[in-house]
Design an enzyme around this catalytic site. Structure first.
Site, mmCIF file in Angstrom:
data_model
loop_
_atom_site.group_PDB
_atom_site.id
_atom_site.type_symbol
_atom_site.label_atom_id
_atom_site.label_comp_id
_atom_site.label_asym_id
_atom_site.label_seq_id
_atom_site.Cartn_x
_atom_site.Cartn_y
_atom_site.Cartn_z
ATOM 1 N N LYS A 33 0.845 -1.206 0.000
ATOM 2 C CA LYS A 33 0.000 0.000 0.000
ATOM 3 C C LYS A 33 0.882 1.258 0.000
ATOM 4 O O LYS A 33 2.094 1.177 0.228
ATOM 5 C CB LYS A 33 -0.878 -0.012 1.253
ATOM 6 C CG LYS A 33 -0.060 0.109 2.546
ATOM 7 C CD LYS A 33 -0.883 -0.101 3.804
ATOM 8 C CE LYS A 33 -0.019 0.039 5.047
ATOM 9 N NZ LYS A 33 -0.735 -0.309 6.275
ATOM 10 N N ARG A 131 -9.820 0.819 15.298
ATOM 11 C CA ARG A 131 -9.759 1.479 13.988
ATOM 12 C C ARG A 131 -10.694 0.672 13.103
ATOM 13 O O ARG A 131 -11.892 0.699 13.327
ATOM 14 C CB ARG A 131 -8.300 1.514 13.517
ATOM 15 C CG ARG A 131 -8.015 2.561 12.486
ATOM 16 C CD ARG A 131 -6.562 2.586 12.071
ATOM 17 N NE ARG A 131 -6.133 1.355 11.414
ATOM 18 C CZ ARG A 131 -4.897 1.120 10.971
ATOM 19 N NH1 ARG A 131 -3.960 2.044 11.118
ATOM 20 N NH2 ARG A 131 -4.596 -0.014 10.377
ATOM 21 N N HIS A 163 -5.585 -6.518 13.529
ATOM 22 C CA HIS A 163 -4.351 -5.723 13.394
ATOM 23 C C HIS A 163 -3.896 -5.262 14.774
ATOM 24 O O HIS A 163 -4.733 -4.945 15.631
ATOM 25 C CB HIS A 163 -4.649 -4.527 12.478
ATOM 26 C CG HIS A 163 -3.449 -3.797 11.972
ATOM 27 N ND1 HIS A 163 -2.336 -4.436 11.467
ATOM 28 C CD2 HIS A 163 -3.177 -2.469 11.877
ATOM 29 C CE1 HIS A 163 -1.449 -3.520 11.075
ATOM 30 N NE2 HIS A 163 -1.930 -2.325 11.325
ATOM 31 N N ARG A 219 1.561 -10.481 7.520
ATOM 32 C CA ARG A 219 1.348 -9.311 6.655
ATOM 33 C C ARG A 219 2.413 -8.243 6.885
ATOM 34 O O ARG A 219 2.096 -7.123 7.307
ATOM 35 C CB ARG A 219 -0.025 -8.676 6.927
ATOM 36 C CG ARG A 219 -1.241 -9.548 6.782
ATOM 37 C CD ARG A 219 -2.522 -8.708 6.820
ATOM 38 N NE ARG A 219 -2.565 -7.794 7.957
ATOM 39 C CZ ARG A 219 -3.129 -8.075 9.130
ATOM 40 N NH1 ARG A 219 -3.729 -9.230 9.333
ATOM 41 N NH2 ARG A 219 -3.099 -7.183 10.110
ATOM 42 N N TYR A 261 14.136 30.910 4.797
ATOM 43 C CA TYR A 261 12.964 31.646 5.295
ATOM 44 C C TYR A 261 12.992 31.809 6.810
ATOM 45 O O TYR A 261 13.262 30.854 7.544
ATOM 46 C CB TYR A 261 11.685 30.892 4.946
ATOM 47 C CG TYR A 261 11.322 30.890 3.476
ATOM 48 C CD1 TYR A 261 11.298 32.072 2.743
ATOM 49 C CD2 TYR A 261 10.993 29.710 2.839
ATOM 50 C CE1 TYR A 261 10.946 32.056 1.400
ATOM 51 C CE2 TYR A 261 10.639 29.685 1.502
ATOM 52 C CZ TYR A 261 10.623 30.872 0.788
ATOM 53 O OH TYR A 261 10.273 30.857 -0.539
ATOM 54 N N CYS A 308 12.507 24.386 2.563
ATOM 55 C CA CYS A 308 11.545 25.088 1.709
ATOM 56 C C CYS A 308 10.802 24.064 0.846
ATOM 57 O O CYS A 308 11.043 22.871 0.941
ATOM 58 C CB CYS A 308 12.275 26.079 0.811
ATOM 59 S SG CYS A 308 13.428 27.131 1.711
ATOM 60 N N MET A 309 9.925 24.546 -0.010
ATOM 61 C CA MET A 309 9.179 23.607 -0.849
ATOM 62 C C MET A 309 10.101 22.811 -1.764
ATOM 63 O O MET A 309 9.887 21.625 -2.008
ATOM 64 C CB MET A 309 8.139 24.358 -1.694
ATOM 65 C CG MET A 309 7.273 23.399 -2.511
ATOM 66 S SD MET A 309 6.123 24.218 -3.600
ATOM 67 C CE MET A 309 4.962 24.899 -2.451
ATOM 68 N N ASP A 310 11.152 23.488 -2.248
ATOM 69 C CA ASP A 310 11.964 22.885 -3.311
ATOM 70 C C ASP A 310 13.432 22.724 -2.960
ATOM 71 O O ASP A 310 14.198 22.179 -3.746
ATOM 72 C CB ASP A 310 11.889 23.774 -4.564
ATOM 73 C CG ASP A 310 10.473 24.231 -4.827
ATOM 74 O OD1 ASP A 310 9.630 23.361 -5.083
ATOM 75 O OD2 ASP A 310 10.207 25.441 -4.722
HETATM 76 C C1 LIG Z 1 -0.011 -1.364 6.875
HETATM 77 C C2 LIG Z 1 -0.584 -2.609 7.374
HETATM 78 C C3 LIG Z 1 0.217 -3.741 7.590
HETATM 79 C C4 LIG Z 1 1.726 -3.708 7.498
HETATM 80 O O1 LIG Z 1 2.226 -3.089 8.661
HETATM 81 P P1 LIG Z 1 3.784 -2.941 8.916
HETATM 82 O O2 LIG Z 1 3.880 -2.420 10.291
HETATM 83 O O3 LIG Z 1 4.292 -1.986 7.884
HETATM 84 O O4 LIG Z 1 4.374 -4.291 8.749
HETATM 85 C C5 LIG Z 1 -0.396 -4.925 7.929
HETATM 86 N N1 LIG Z 1 -1.743 -4.984 8.088
HETATM 87 C C6 LIG Z 1 -2.533 -3.900 7.942
HETATM 88 C C7 LIG Z 1 -3.982 -4.017 8.161
HETATM 89 C C8 LIG Z 1 -1.992 -2.681 7.590
HETATM 90 O O5 LIG Z 1 -2.775 -1.609 7.448
#
Ligand SMILES: *Cc1c(COP(=O)(O)O)cnc(C)c1O
Length: 372
Positions: A33, A131, A163, A219, A261, A308-310
Site C-alpha cells: 500500500k 480502527r 491488526h 502481513r 525563510y 523550503c518547498m523545493d
Molecule cells: C499497513 C498494514 C500492515 C503492514 O504493517 P507494517 O507495520 O508496515 O508491517 C499490515 N496490516 C494492515 C492491516 C496494515 O494496514
C-alpha cells in the site's frame, strides 16, 4: 545528469522478503500500500513475489486493480473500502475484500451477485486498535450474516483477521490481550460454522518478534523495505531506499548571515553554504528544518534553517564543497550516512512516514538490482 533521485534497490527487497519468509511457516503477504511505502507499488510487488511472497496487501480497491492491470495475478487483499465503490470490479479481478461491518458485507454480497462469482472476503475483528474491524460485541452478528451469505452463494469467507496496536514494543501487554481476543473471535467463527482458510494478524513487528501470532498468513510491510519497526533493532534487514541530490549552488557568506525563510539559522563564522534542490514538495519534512541529517563529502551535516518547498541549505563551514557534489539524505547507512530512522528522529516521526513521503513525487525513482 541527475539533480535529485530516489534509488530503490530491488535486491534489498528480495533479500528482506527471503529473510521474512525463512522466519515463518505461514504464507506471506507483502504489504505494498501507499505506493509500496514510497518505493513504487508494482516494482516492489514484483520483487517481493520473486522472493517468495504469496500474497500482496493493499488498502484501496484502486491499488488492487493497479496491481492486476500490471499483470500481477497473486492473491491480493484490499482492506480500506468506503461505501459505494464498484466492488464488483474487484471481484471480477479476483481481489479479496476486507469486511468489517454488516453494510460492508451487504456491499460484498451485491458485488458477488453482480460479478456472478463469489466475493472472496476476509472478516475483520477489532481486537483493540479501535480502527477498522467489527467490535467483539458486533462480531457474532457479522459472522452469522456472513455464514448465511456464504451458504446463499455470493460470498466466500476466505479469511479472518485483525491488526495490532503495539507490536512495535515487544513485550507490551496489549499484544497479548489482542491475541487473546483474536482467539476468542476465532472460537466464535467456529461456532458460526465458518472454516476460513486464512487467519491473519501479524504485521512486520509481530512477524519478526511473535511467531505465536503468525497463524496461516503474516502481513509485513515496513520490513519488506528493509526498515525495522522496532527502534534500535535491525533484524538483518537492508533498507531499500536511498534519497539523494546534487548541490545546486555554493557561495561564501560572512559570519552572522541569516539563512533561508525566517532566518531561523545564522552562520557563526564565515561559511560556504550549499543549496540542495530537494524540499517538502519532494518528501523532505519541513519539520526537519535545522535538524535533518545529510552526508556530503563524507561528512554528516545538519540542514541549516528552514526546509523550503523545493530546496534547503547546508552550512559547510570551510569545507571544499562544490556544485554537483552528491548529498545523501538517507540510505542503508552502510557508508556511515544517515538512515530513514535518523530522519524519523530528526522530524519527530516514524521511518514509515519518511520513506512513504518520497513516493510519487517529481523526483525520479531509479531502480537498482535485478528487475523481476
Ligand atoms: C499497513 C498494514 C500492515 C503492514 O504493517 P507494517 O507495520 O508496515 O508491517 C499490515 N496490516 C494492515 C492491516 C496494515 O494496514
Amino acid at each position: 545528469m541527475w539533480q535529485a533521485e530516489v534509488r530503490v534497490d530491488l535486491d534489498a527487497i528480495r533479500e528482506n522478503v527471503s529473510r521474512l519468509r525463512a522466519g515463518t511457516t505461514a504464507e506471506l503477504m507483502a504489504v505494498v500500500k501507499g505506493d509500496g511505502y514510497g518505493h513504487g507499488m508494482v516494482p516492489a510487488a514484483r520483487a517481493a513475489l520473486a522472493a517468495g511472497a504469496d500474497w500482496l496487501g493493499v488498502c484501496t480497491l484502486d491499488e488492487a486493480l493497479a496491481l492486476r492491470a500490471a499483470g500481477l495475478d497473486a492473491p491480493v487483499l484490499a482492506w480500506l473500502l468506503a461505501p459505494g465503490l464498484p466492488l464488483h470490479t474487484g471481484v471480477v479481478a479476483g481481489v479479496d475484500l476486507g469486511v468489517a461491518s454488516l453494510s460492508q458485507l451487504d456491499e460484498a454480497v451485491e458485488a458477488g451477485r453482480r460479478a456472478e462469482r463469489p466475493a472472496r472476503i476476509h472478516l475483520k475483528i477489532d481486537t483493540g486498535l479501535a480502527r477498522g474491524g467489527a467490535t467483539v460485541a458486533d462480531w457474532p452478528a457479522l459472522l452469522d450474516a456472513a455464514a448465511k451469505a456464504q451458504s446463499d452463494g455470493p460470498v466466500e469467507v476466505v479469511g479472518v483477521w485483525s491488526h495490532f496496536v503495539y507490536a512495535d514494543l515487544p513485550g507490551h501487554p496489549t499484544t497479548d490481550r489482542q491475541l487473546a481476543v483474536f482467539h476468542e473471535g476465532l472460537a466464535m467463527v467456529e461456532r458460526a460454522g465458518l472454516r476460513p482458510r486464512y487467519r491473519h494478524l501479524a504485521n512486520s513487528a509481530a512477524t519478526l518478534t511473535r511467531p505465536d501470532t503468525h497463524f496461516d498468513l503474516v502481513r509485513p510491510g515496513l520490513a519488506v523495505y528493509g526498515l525495522s519497526p522496532v527502534p534500535g533493532e535491525r533484524y538483518g534487514l537492508r533498507p531499500a531506499m536511498t534519497a539523494r541530490a546534487r548541490v545546486m549552488l555554493t557561495k561564501r557568506v560572512p559570519a552572522g548571515a541569516g539563512v533561508s525563510y525566517g532566518h531561523t539559522y545564522t552562520t557563526e563564522r564565515d561559511a560556504t553554504l550549499a543549496v540542495v534542490p530537494l524540499g517538502y514538495a519532494d518528501g523532505v519534512p519541513r519539520h526537519a528544518s535545522n535538524t535533518g541529517p545529510v552526508q556530503l563529502g563524507g561528512v554528516r551535516r545538519t540542514i541549516s534553517g528552514r526546509v523550503c518547498m523545493d530546496q534547503f541549505v547546508l552550512d559547510c563551514g570551510d569545507d571544499p564543497v562544490a556544485a554537483g557534489d552528491v548529498v545523501t539524505l538517507f540510505g542503508d547507512g552502510s557508508d556511515g550516512g544517515p538512515t530513514a530512522d535518523d530522519w524519523a528522529e530528526a522530524a519527530d516521526t516514524i521511518n514509515y512516514e519518511i520513506v512513504t513521503r518520497f513516493g510519487s513525487t517529481r523526483v525520479p525513482r531509479v531502480y537498482d538490482g535485478a528487475v523481476p
